[in-house]
Write an enzyme that holds these catalytic residues in place. Structure first.
Site, mmCIF file in Angstrom:
data_model
loop_
_atom_site.group_PDB
_atom_site.id
_atom_site.type_symbol
_atom_site.label_atom_id
_atom_site.label_comp_id
_atom_site.label_asym_id
_atom_site.label_seq_id
_atom_site.Cartn_x
_atom_site.Cartn_y
_atom_site.Cartn_z
ATOM 1 N N SER A 179 -5.638 -0.370 -4.514
ATOM 2 C CA SER A 179 -4.272 -0.347 -5.034
ATOM 3 C C SER A 179 -3.917 -1.543 -5.907
ATOM 4 O O SER A 179 -3.063 -1.432 -6.774
ATOM 5 C CB SER A 179 -3.288 -0.248 -3.874
ATOM 6 O OG SER A 179 -3.419 -1.353 -3.017
ATOM 7 N N HIS A 207 -4.089 6.367 -4.208
ATOM 8 C CA HIS A 207 -4.004 6.236 -5.665
ATOM 9 C C HIS A 207 -5.000 7.134 -6.386
ATOM 10 O O HIS A 207 -5.139 7.055 -7.603
ATOM 11 C CB HIS A 207 -4.230 4.780 -6.083
ATOM 12 C CG HIS A 207 -3.152 3.869 -5.593
ATOM 13 N ND1 HIS A 207 -1.958 3.669 -6.280
ATOM 14 C CD2 HIS A 207 -3.055 3.147 -4.461
ATOM 15 C CE1 HIS A 207 -1.207 2.849 -5.584
ATOM 16 N NE2 HIS A 207 -1.844 2.515 -4.481
ATOM 17 N N LYS A 241 2.909 9.174 -4.879
ATOM 18 C CA LYS A 241 2.497 8.403 -6.051
ATOM 19 C C LYS A 241 2.323 9.361 -7.232
ATOM 20 O O LYS A 241 3.321 9.786 -7.803
ATOM 21 C CB LYS A 241 1.272 7.576 -5.696
ATOM 22 C CG LYS A 241 1.736 6.424 -4.777
ATOM 23 C CD LYS A 241 0.680 5.645 -4.089
ATOM 24 C CE LYS A 241 1.361 4.518 -3.290
ATOM 25 N NZ LYS A 241 0.533 3.936 -2.273
HETATM 26 C C1 PLP Z 1 0.945 3.229 -1.062
HETATM 27 C C2 PLP Z 1 -0.235 3.169 -0.182
HETATM 28 C C3 PLP Z 1 -0.167 3.612 1.135
HETATM 29 C C4 PLP Z 1 1.145 3.951 1.794
HETATM 30 O O1 PLP Z 1 1.685 5.135 1.345
HETATM 31 P P1 PLP Z 1 3.263 5.347 1.490
HETATM 32 O O2 PLP Z 1 3.433 6.825 1.442
HETATM 33 O O3 PLP Z 1 3.894 4.638 0.351
HETATM 34 O O4 PLP Z 1 3.663 4.778 2.812
HETATM 35 C C5 PLP Z 1 -1.334 3.654 1.862
HETATM 36 N N1 PLP Z 1 -2.513 3.258 1.325
HETATM 37 C C6 PLP Z 1 -2.601 2.794 0.070
HETATM 38 C C7 PLP Z 1 -3.917 2.376 -0.472
HETATM 39 C C8 PLP Z 1 -1.449 2.714 -0.706
HETATM 40 O O5 PLP Z 1 -1.509 2.198 -1.934
#
Ligand code: PLP
Length: 393
Positions: A179, A207, A241
């Site tokens: 991320s 992602h 995302k």
């Molecule tokens: C954003 C993210 C999460 C968490 O997801 P949310 O739905 O925002 O709680 C978990 N793992 C990674 C690698 C992330 O970037």
């Protein structure tokens, strides 16, 4: 504990340039966002396909709310399991080409829930050193022994696997697209190591969902990985995302779903996602499966911006995805860089410890399908100007 103690801790954060505050967005999420009454180019959202303000998703959310209401009223296991939850799970499983899928309310809860339910104090977890905080917290909650292997280093992982004796389950967990660095884990090699050592493999596609692979199915499509008898392979991903909605999923074998429904505390003890959110997620997966125009534009924009930044002499680490870090170094310089960008109409947040290791503070840029070539060009001009001003390039 007095209020003054809290104030002192905050002062300390400020002195270390580690203080954080919220910036308010007064518009929908898109390539441009309104902050402080002015439009800025957004360079730090995870809205990779630009779907977060898409007409079709909005209509789907509205009609789901019209038909099923605004709340799920209870947890899934009590009375909150509605038709849309099951529909989204079946669409997710077919999108991910797995036997089944289970929705979690957030990716954070999916990671903590799955790790905590699979691992106990007798077990051992192998975790990439740059894994997300939700994975770290899941490991802590499980009370398992945790071995941190060097970033994307399968030799180091194998060494640790070989040296771990006397534990119960072995679990390997990695993000596919990291991320904060935007590089990709060598999943096929990690998978082989998992098979050799009879370990469970968990891949966090937060992602990668909607981003990697021919149509955006994620890391398994990118690497051509098929389910393997004898290996428990678990994929986690988010709807929040690239998919422009909210929530998360676990995709894998049917028995895994049954297990998590019975064991994962972050699934059991929380109210189910509301209909509007589920409607938007369903619409989003349909759009992605029907048409790869947005995905193509995302990758064209990504390549263009990264090549330009590299050409200017910025260090973008090993980024291979729309997450393109621009390494600055100290927290102070990174904040200054971000503030200068903001003055020039670009919103890109400074990323500092504990999100990234000390000394590797960065501007984490993200490119989306919604950005115009003209705006990306403008961003490269401003990065050049500010980079020279602050002697980063
Ligand atoms: C954003 C993210 C999460 C968490 O997801 P949310 O739905 O925002 O709680 C978990 N793992 C990674 C690698 C992330 O970037």
């Amino acid at each position: 504990m007095r209020l003054k103690d809290l104030e002192e801790e905050l002062c300390l954060l400020k002195a270390q340039s580690l203080y954080r505050n919220l910036k308010r967005i007064d518009s929908p999420q898109s390539d441009m966002v309104t902050i402080d009454g002015r439009e800025h180019i957004s360079l730090c959202s995870n809205n990779y396909l630009g779907l977060a303000n898409h007409r079709t998703l909005k209509d789907a959310a509205i009609s789901a709310a019209e038909k099923y209401g605004t709340g799920a009223a209870a947890s899934r296991l009590i009375s909150g399991n509605m038709a849309l939850h099951e529909r989204l799970e079946s669409i997710t499983a077919s999108f991910k080409q797995t036997e089944d899928a289970l929705i979690f309310n957030t990716g954070y809860m999916a990671n903590t829930g799955i790790i905590q339910s699979l691992a106990s104090d007798k077990d051992v977890i192998f975790s990439d050193e740059l894994n997300h905080a939700s994975i770290i917290d899941g490991c802590r909650m499980s009370r398992a022994t945790v071995f941190i292997y060097k970033h994307r280093d399968v030799d180091n992982l194998r060494l640790l696997l070989a040296g771990s004796k006397g534990f119960g389950k072995k679990i390997i967990i990695t993000e596919s697209v990291f991320s904060m660095d935007g590089d990709i884990a060598p999943i096929p090699d990690i998978k082989n190591a998992a098979i050799e050592h009879d370990a469970i493999l968990i891949v966090d596609d937060a992602h990668a969902t909607g981003v990697l692979g021919k149509i955006g199915r994620g890391s398994s499509e990118h690497f051509g990985i098929k389910p393997d008898a004898g290996l428990l392979q678990i994929q986690m991903g988010t709807y929040s995302k690239a998919l422009g909605s909210f929530g998360a999923y676990i995709a894998g074998p049917m028995v895994l779903k049954e297990f998590l429904i019975n064991k994962a505390r972050s699934f059991i003890y929380t109210t189910a996602l509301p209909p509007g959110v589920l409607g938007a997620s369903i619409a989003s997966i349909k759009i992605i499966q029907e048409n790869d125009t947005l995905l193509k534009r995302l990758w064209d924009n990504t390549r263009f911006f990264r090549e330009r930044l590299k050409g200017l002499g910025f260090n973008t680490l090993d980024s291979e995805t729309p997450i393109i870090p621009v390494l600055i170094g100290s927290a102070e310089d990174t904040i200054q860089f971000s503030e200068r960008l903001f003055q020039e109409g670009i919103f890109a947040a400074p990323i500092r410890p504990p999100t990234v290791p000390e000394g590797s503070c960065r501007i984490r840029t993200t490119i989306t399908a919604a950005h115009s070539v003209g705006n990306i060009e403008y961003c490269t001009e401003i990065f050049e100007k500010v980079g020279k001003e602050l002697r980063i390039i």
